[in-house]
Design a protein around this motif. Structure first.
Motif, PDB file in Angstrom:
ATOM      1  N   ALA A  66       0.847  -1.186   0.000  1.00  0.00           N
ATOM      2  CA  ALA A  66       0.000   0.000   0.000  1.00  0.00           C
ATOM      3  C   ALA A  66       0.881   1.233   0.000  1.00  0.00           C
ATOM      4  O   ALA A  66       2.068   1.177  -0.282  1.00  0.00           O
ATOM      5  CB  ALA A  66      -0.928  -0.026   1.214  1.00  0.00           C
ATOM      6  N   ASP A  67       0.263   2.383   0.333  1.00  0.00           N
ATOM      7  CA  ASP A  67       1.025   3.623   0.415  1.00  0.00           C
ATOM      8  C   ASP A  67       2.098   3.494   1.492  1.00  0.00           C
ATOM      9  O   ASP A  67       1.993   2.681   2.409  1.00  0.00           O
ATOM     10  CB  ASP A  67       0.090   4.783   0.765  1.00  0.00           C
ATOM     11  N   PRO A  68       3.155   4.311   1.441  1.00  0.00           N
ATOM     12  CA  PRO A  68       4.205   4.233   2.460  1.00  0.00           C
ATOM     13  C   PRO A  68       3.628   4.406   3.861  1.00  0.00           C
ATOM     14  O   PRO A  68       2.712   5.197   4.074  1.00  0.00           O
ATOM     15  CB  PRO A  68       5.118   5.423   2.096  1.00  0.00           C
ATOM     16  N   PRO A  69       4.109   3.662   4.834  1.00  0.00           N
ATOM     17  CA  PRO A  69       3.573   3.750   6.184  1.00  0.00           C
ATOM     18  C   PRO A  69       3.809   5.121   6.796  1.00  0.00           C
ATOM     19  O   PRO A  69       4.771   5.802   6.487  1.00  0.00           O
ATOM     20  CB  PRO A  69       4.345   2.661   6.942  1.00  0.00           C
ATOM     21  N   LYS A  70       2.889   5.501   7.695  1.00  0.00           N
ATOM     22  CA  LYS A  70       2.987   6.798   8.351  1.00  0.00           C
ATOM     23  C   LYS A  70       3.653   6.678   9.718  1.00  0.00           C
ATOM     24  O   LYS A  70       3.806   7.649  10.410  1.00  0.00           O
ATOM     25  CB  LYS A  70       1.589   7.407   8.492  1.00  0.00           C
ATOM     26  N   SER A  71       3.962   5.466  10.134  1.00  0.00           N
ATOM     27  CA  SER A  71       4.545   5.271  11.446  1.00  0.00           C
ATOM     28  C   SER A  71       5.499   4.094  11.392  1.00  0.00           C
ATOM     29  O   SER A  71       5.388   3.211  10.551  1.00  0.00           O
ATOM     30  CB  SER A  71       3.437   5.015  12.475  1.00  0.00           C
ATOM     31  N   ASP A  72       6.468   4.072  12.308  1.00  0.00           N
ATOM     32  CA  ASP A  72       7.395   2.949  12.387  1.00  0.00           C
ATOM     33  C   ASP A  72       6.820   1.796  13.204  1.00  0.00           C
ATOM     34  O   ASP A  72       7.431   0.735  13.308  1.00  0.00           O
ATOM     35  CB  ASP A  72       8.727   3.400  13.014  1.00  0.00           C
ATOM     36  N   ASP A  73       5.635   2.011  13.775  1.00  0.00           N
ATOM     37  CA  ASP A  73       5.012   1.002  14.623  1.00  0.00           C
ATOM     38  C   ASP A  73       4.271  -0.002  13.743  1.00  0.00           C
ATOM     39  O   ASP A  73       3.076   0.056  13.545  1.00  0.00           O
ATOM     40  CB  ASP A  73       4.048   1.679  15.600  1.00  0.00           C
ATOM     41  N   VAL A  74       5.034  -0.956  13.172  1.00  0.00           N
ATOM     42  CA  VAL A  74       4.472  -1.951  12.268  1.00  0.00           C
ATOM     43  C   VAL A  74       4.217  -3.239  13.044  1.00  0.00           C
ATOM     44  O   VAL A  74       5.096  -3.730  13.753  1.00  0.00           O
ATOM     45  CB  VAL A  74       5.421  -2.224  11.085  1.00  0.00           C
ATOM     46  N   VAL A  75       3.017  -3.794  12.910  1.00  0.00           N
ATOM     47  CA  VAL A  75       2.672  -5.051  13.571  1.00  0.00           C
ATOM     48  C   VAL A  75       2.009  -5.966  12.550  1.00  0.00           C
ATOM     49  O   VAL A  75       1.528  -5.526  11.506  1.00  0.00           O
ATOM     50  CB  VAL A  75       1.732  -4.824  14.768  1.00  0.00           C
ATOM     51  N   GLU A  76       1.966  -7.258  12.857  1.00  0.00           N
ATOM     52  CA  GLU A  76       1.259  -8.226  12.025  1.00  0.00           C
ATOM     53  C   GLU A  76      -0.132  -8.456  12.599  1.00  0.00           C
ATOM     54  O   GLU A  76      -0.309  -8.539  13.823  1.00  0.00           O
ATOM     55  CB  GLU A  76       2.029  -9.543  11.949  1.00  0.00           C
ATOM     56  N   LEU A  77      -1.103  -8.581  11.708  1.00  0.00           N
ATOM     57  CA  LEU A  77      -2.489  -8.693  12.127  1.00  0.00           C
ATOM     58  C   LEU A  77      -3.238  -9.644  11.191  1.00  0.00           C
ATOM     59  O   LEU A  77      -3.134  -9.509   9.966  1.00  0.00           O
ATOM     60  CB  LEU A  77      -3.141  -7.304  12.080  1.00  0.00           C
ATOM     61  N   PRO A  78      -3.995 -10.618  11.732  1.00  0.00           N
ATOM     62  CA  PRO A  78      -4.869 -11.419  10.870  1.00  0.00           C
ATOM     63  C   PRO A  78      -5.946 -10.511  10.283  1.00  0.00           C
ATOM     64  O   PRO A  78      -6.467  -9.630  10.971  1.00  0.00           O
ATOM     65  CB  PRO A  78      -5.485 -12.449  11.831  1.00  0.00           C
ATOM     66  N   ILE A  79      -6.286 -10.731   9.017  1.00  0.00           N
ATOM     67  CA  ILE A  79      -7.211  -9.845   8.314  1.00  0.00           C
ATOM     68  C   ILE A  79      -8.459 -10.619   7.887  1.00  0.00           C
ATOM     69  O   ILE A  79      -8.366 -11.713   7.329  1.00  0.00           O
ATOM     70  CB  ILE A  79      -6.549  -9.215   7.074  1.00  0.00           C
TER      71      ILE A  79
END
Length: 282
Positions: A66-79
């Motif tokens: 997607a678009d570049p992230p707005k935060s460095d707080d990246v997590v994995e999430l079931p969708i």
């Protein structure tokens, strides 16, 4: 609370035309729905059939970005892709019966109880922005189906799909509204509340329902959560709801909701005038 009909603003992709006003015809516009306030699984079961939805993971390629992230707080999430939009604070009852999502539920019930709900349809595809659903109540049946009651939490943007089988797992960034500068958010929220009250009142009148005491729709909510509450009531217009969910400015969201409610009020006022001139034979 009454269930009046809504006319999205002209910026909404969910509205393609405006039919002639006929106060006795079935209204084609989406339903304005109050917050679901389920206190138990038994209370919410009447919604389960509507929310028992099959979902496809094929909308996302494995290397989706997607678009570049707005935060460095990246997590994995079931969708969990669904043809509906979940807002922060809203309640979502679900029945889980598809095998891959039963696998997801078994995992969640032993770990975090949180998954991402994201809007998907055959026309627009799968959105990048969604909302975390936290399981607050669940019931597992003997055939391994699940009844769930979830509550909307943080918004997120998908930045990368980690895998698509047996269900989607993605890296996400959290979204928060930016400061609205000099905007009078409380004033905007009060205007939106007043439009909501007028729409409910006029809709009750058109439907021959007894007018009740004016409700406290805002319920002491701050402007941002109130804007999400308003968006959650725009049932039947999921693309408009998705546009509201993706906005990162509370003032802009409230203004768009005010425009939708104002359009709806104008429509209902015209329909009421027509009904006064040409009352039904009944």
């Amino acid at each position: 609370m009454a269930l009046p009909q809504l006319i999205p603003s002209h910026s909404s992709s969910s509205l393609t035309h405006q039919p002639p006003i006929n106060p006795h015809a079935a209204n084609p516009y989406p339903i304005f729905k109050p917050f679901l306030k389920s206190s138990s699984l038994s209370q919410s079961r009447r919604y389960h059939r509507l929310s028992s939805l099959r979902c496809s993971a094929s909308s996302f390629p494995e290397n989706h970005h997607a678009d570049p992230p707005k935060s460095d707080d990246v997590v994995e999430l079931p969708i969990f892709p669904l043809p509906l939009v979940l807002f922060p604070g809203a309640i979502l009852p679900l029945q889980i019966f598809e095998f891959r999502y039963r696998i997801m539920m078994h995992t969640l019930l032993h770990t975090d109880l949180r998954f991402g709900v994201i809007y998907s349809d055959s026309v627009t595809g799968t959105a990048d922005v969604g909302c975390v659903g936290e399981i607050v109540k669940h019931e597992r049946l003997v055939d391994d189906r699940f009844f769930l009651v979830c509550k909307g939490q943080e918004r997120f943007r998908i930045t990368n799909v980690v895998r698509t089988k047996p269900y989607l797992v993605a890296e996400v960034n959290w979204l928060e509204d930016r400061p609205s500068g000099s905007e009078d958010l409380d004033g905007l929220a009060n205007e939106v509340e007043n439009y909501m009250k007028d729409v409910i009142r006029l809709s009750n009148r058109l439907n021959g329902k007894q007018e009740k005491e004016t409700l406290d729709l805002r319920r002491n909510l701050f402007p941002t959560p109130f804007s999400f509450f308003v968006g959650s009531t725009f049932e039947g217009a999921p693309r408009e709801q998705q546009a509201l969910l993706e906005l990162e400015d509370t003032a802009t969201r409230l203004k768009r909701e005010k425009e939708t409610l104002r359009n709806t009020l104008n429509y209902l006022s015209a329909a009421s005038a027509v009904k006064d001139v040409f009352p039904s034979s009944s």
